[in-house]
Design an enzyme around this catalytic site. Structure first.
Site, PDB file in Angstrom:
ATOM      1  N   THR A   1      -7.986  -1.969   1.642  1.00 51.61           N
ATOM      2  CA  THR A   1      -7.489  -2.921   0.652  1.00 51.61           C
ATOM      3  C   THR A   1      -8.053  -4.323   0.840  1.00 51.61           C
ATOM      4  O   THR A   1      -8.627  -4.886  -0.100  1.00 51.61           O
ATOM      5  CB  THR A   1      -5.954  -2.936   0.629  1.00 51.61           C
ATOM      6  OG1 THR A   1      -5.484  -1.622   0.298  1.00 51.61           O
ATOM      7  CG2 THR A   1      -5.433  -3.916  -0.394  1.00 51.61           C
TER       8      THR A   1
ATOM      9  N   ASP B   1       0.836  -1.196   0.000  1.00 49.47           N
ATOM     10  CA  ASP B   1       0.000   0.000   0.000  1.00 49.47           C
ATOM     11  C   ASP B   1       0.875   1.253   0.000  1.00 49.47           C
ATOM     12  O   ASP B   1       1.714   1.433   0.882  1.00 49.47           O
ATOM     13  CB  ASP B   1      -0.908   0.002   1.229  1.00 49.47           C
ATOM     14  CG  ASP B   1      -2.087   0.955   1.098  1.00 49.47           C
ATOM     15  OD1 ASP B   1      -1.864   2.128   0.720  1.00 49.47           O
ATOM     16  OD2 ASP B   1      -3.223   0.539   1.351  1.00 49.47           O
TER      17      ASP B   1
ATOM     18  N   SER C   1      -7.081   4.272  -1.510  1.00 47.95           N
ATOM     19  CA  SER C   1      -6.870   2.830  -1.414  1.00 47.95           C
ATOM     20  C   SER C   1      -8.132   2.038  -1.726  1.00 47.95           C
ATOM     21  O   SER C   1      -8.047   0.919  -2.251  1.00 47.95           O
ATOM     22  CB  SER C   1      -6.369   2.464  -0.012  1.00 47.95           C
ATOM     23  OG  SER C   1      -5.075   2.966   0.207  1.00 47.95           O
TER      24      SER C   1
ATOM     25  N   GLU D   1      -1.271  -7.776   2.147  1.00 54.53           N
ATOM     26  CA  GLU D   1      -1.038  -6.330   2.047  1.00 54.53           C
ATOM     27  C   GLU D   1       0.014  -5.864   3.042  1.00 54.53           C
ATOM     28  O   GLU D   1      -0.117  -6.096   4.252  1.00 54.53           O
ATOM     29  CB  GLU D   1      -2.327  -5.544   2.292  1.00 54.53           C
ATOM     30  CG  GLU D   1      -2.103  -4.048   2.086  1.00 54.53           C
ATOM     31  CD  GLU D   1      -3.226  -3.169   2.618  1.00 54.53           C
ATOM     32  OE1 GLU D   1      -3.403  -2.065   2.065  1.00 54.53           O
ATOM     33  OE2 GLU D   1      -3.916  -3.572   3.578  1.00 54.53           O
TER      34      GLU D   1
ATOM     35  N   ASP E   1      -1.185  -0.110  -4.704  1.00 52.35           N
ATOM     36  CA  ASP E   1      -2.467   0.501  -5.066  1.00 52.35           C
ATOM     37  C   ASP E   1      -2.288   1.942  -5.529  1.00 52.35           C
ATOM     38  O   ASP E   1      -3.090   2.456  -6.305  1.00 52.35           O
ATOM     39  CB  ASP E   1      -3.451   0.431  -3.897  1.00 52.35           C
ATOM     40  CG  ASP E   1      -2.852   0.916  -2.576  1.00 52.35           C
ATOM     41  OD1 ASP E   1      -1.645   1.238  -2.529  1.00 52.35           O
ATOM     42  OD2 ASP E   1      -3.598   0.962  -1.585  1.00 52.35           O
TER      43      ASP E   1
END
Length: 461
Positions: A149, A48, A96, A269, A316
């Site tokens: 996410t 991220d 996100s 993530e 992202d």
């Protein structure tokens, strides 16, 4: 990468794939004999906020000093392409949630949206598709597991901020009567054990093994499994007393998912790279990159042991507009960054409690080793009376100045992000692509492995 245009729709409790998800034409030179079957397992890792500049910074960070040899990192070894990230609301700069939706469904939407389209209608996700076709699903996050996410793969909501409703959907939304995620590992007890509902108890009633601490994580021996190891996000990698947190969660998820006969889809993530970028905290960001790199190494090792697996890694969006070098100075000093022992948030909390200028500076030196002129010492000591956020940025300003690190924003940017891949059919992700292309490609693999096309999995339940 040439893709068919596809809209995956979810109506009420039905997974409806009413579009043409035809296979991408792949030159025969890229397919070895016996590789007609799509990858059985897919590991999809999302850093991220991890723009290409973060990968560059991490490479030089590991070199420690400008005079040291610069070696390729695990990210460099796997780097194949680049991706655009823009949302559907004409802003070019995504959040996100919109990007997670694109990466999970192949459809662009508005900022803040969790797997719903611009009319707020739910969009089917790759994990819902995978569940329908017999695959196991898992999510791992260093944030709360119902953050934007991971939510994009499991839930539907017009606002990413509706954390309780998103957590509820993890349990309540079913595909063929089954909960979509078989393995959920990360933080978030605050949202799963509430006054109005105890989702943990309900997951356990549905057969899920549960852990709420790192010791009990080892006791999770089979799926379905749920581990919530913090009230919200996990401690930052720079502050976390547990070593290799994201890597250990990834190892656990892979061990739990691997026995599934039809394979699995795992999303991992590295959530807090983004949080460090928002804080303009370079020491925090590099620690999170190191944590993410450890998790990538775990995934790569799994692919080496299971060649019917594909690993895809992307971001992202980019966060912070990180620059490696600043203020017209042609230098970057990772050795300064490596001496910082806490995130700026933790530094702020510790230093604000000190009322003596001498004690303040002594502790600053112990935790950062960054020498300051007397006037800057006085200014920083005075800044401790500011609110926590303002004081934190006063601290990061000194660390960034000493290391020649630059930032353009405390938000996101529209910069393209890297795409990395390893394993079966990795070359499908070479070159330029959009984030929706990545999702569509992975969804094609899920379909092709099952020997399905969109016409024969339409469901009206």
């Amino acid at each position: 990468m040439k893709m068919s245009s596809c809209l995956t729709g979810l109506l009420a409790s039905s997974l409806l794939l009413g579009c043409s998800l035809t296979s991408t034409e792949i030159p025969t030179s890229e397919r070895q004999v016996g590789e007609a079957t799509a990858p059985k397992n897919i590991i999809f890792m999302i850093g991220d906020g991890m723009g290409a500049n973060y990968l560059t910074a991490y490479r030089y960070y590991l070199a420690t000093e400008p005079s040291a040899e610069v070696a390729a990192t695990i990210f460099d070894e796997l780097w194949l392409g680049i991706s655009s990230t823009y949302p559907a609301d004409n802003t070019f700069v995504t959040d996100s949630a919109a990007s997670a939706t694109a990466l999970a469904t192949g459809v662009k939407t508005f900022n803040g949206a969790i797997a719903v389209d611009q009319q707020h209608l739910p969009i089917g996700t790759m994990m819902q598709l995978a569940k329908r076709l017999g695959k196991a699903n898992g999510i791992v996050a260093s944030s709360q597991v119902n953050h934007a996410t991971p939510a994009g793969f499991l839930a539907h909501n017009p606002s990413r901020r509706n954390y309780d409703a998103i957590a509820d959907m993890y349990l309540d939304y079913r595909v063929d009567g089954q909960i979509v995620a078989d393995v959920i590992l990360g933080g978030g007890t605050e949202y799963f054990i509430r006054e109005d509902r105890n989702l943990v108890a309900e997951f356990k009633a549905n057969g899920y093994q549960y852990a709420d601490n790192w010791q009990d994580l080892a006791q999770l021996t089979q799926k379905p499994a749920l581990a919530l190891l913090a009230e919200k996000g996990l401690p930052s990698a720079l502050n976390n007393p547990e070593p290799r947190p994201l890597a250990r969660l990834t190892e656990k998820a892979l061990k739990l998912l691997a026995p599934n006969e039809q394979g699995f889809l795992l999303m991992v993530e590295g959530s807090q790279i983004d949080w460090c970028g928002h804080a303009n905290d370079i020491a925090c960001a590099m620690a999170e990159m190191a944590d993410f790199a450890e998790a990538v190494a775990v995934a790569k090792h799994f692919v080496d042991q299971h060649p019917d697996t594909l690993l895809v890694i992307t971001a992202d969006h980019e966060t912070g507009g990180l620059s490696i070098g600043a203020d017209g100075i042609y230098a970057w000093l990772p050795q300064v960054i490596m001496q910082v022992q806490m995130t700026a948030a933790a530094l702020a909390e510790e230093l604000q409690a000190l009322n003596s200028a001498a004690a303040f500076y002594q502790r600053w030196m112990e935790l950062t080793a960054i020498e300051l002129p007397e006037d800057v010492q006085a200014s920083l000591f005075a800044a401790r009376t500011l609110d926590r956020r303002a004081f934190r940025f006063a601290l990061t300003e000194q660390i960034n100045r000493a290391s020649h690190t630059g930032w353009t924003t405390t938000g996101h940017t529209a910069a393209d992000v890297p795409v990395l891949a390893y394993g079966k059919w990795q070359q499908d992700f070479a070159g330029f692509q959009d984030n929706t292309d990545i999702a569509r490609q992975l969804m094609q693999y899920v379909l092709r492995y099952a020997g399905k096309n969109d016409d024969n999995i339409i469901s009206t339940d």
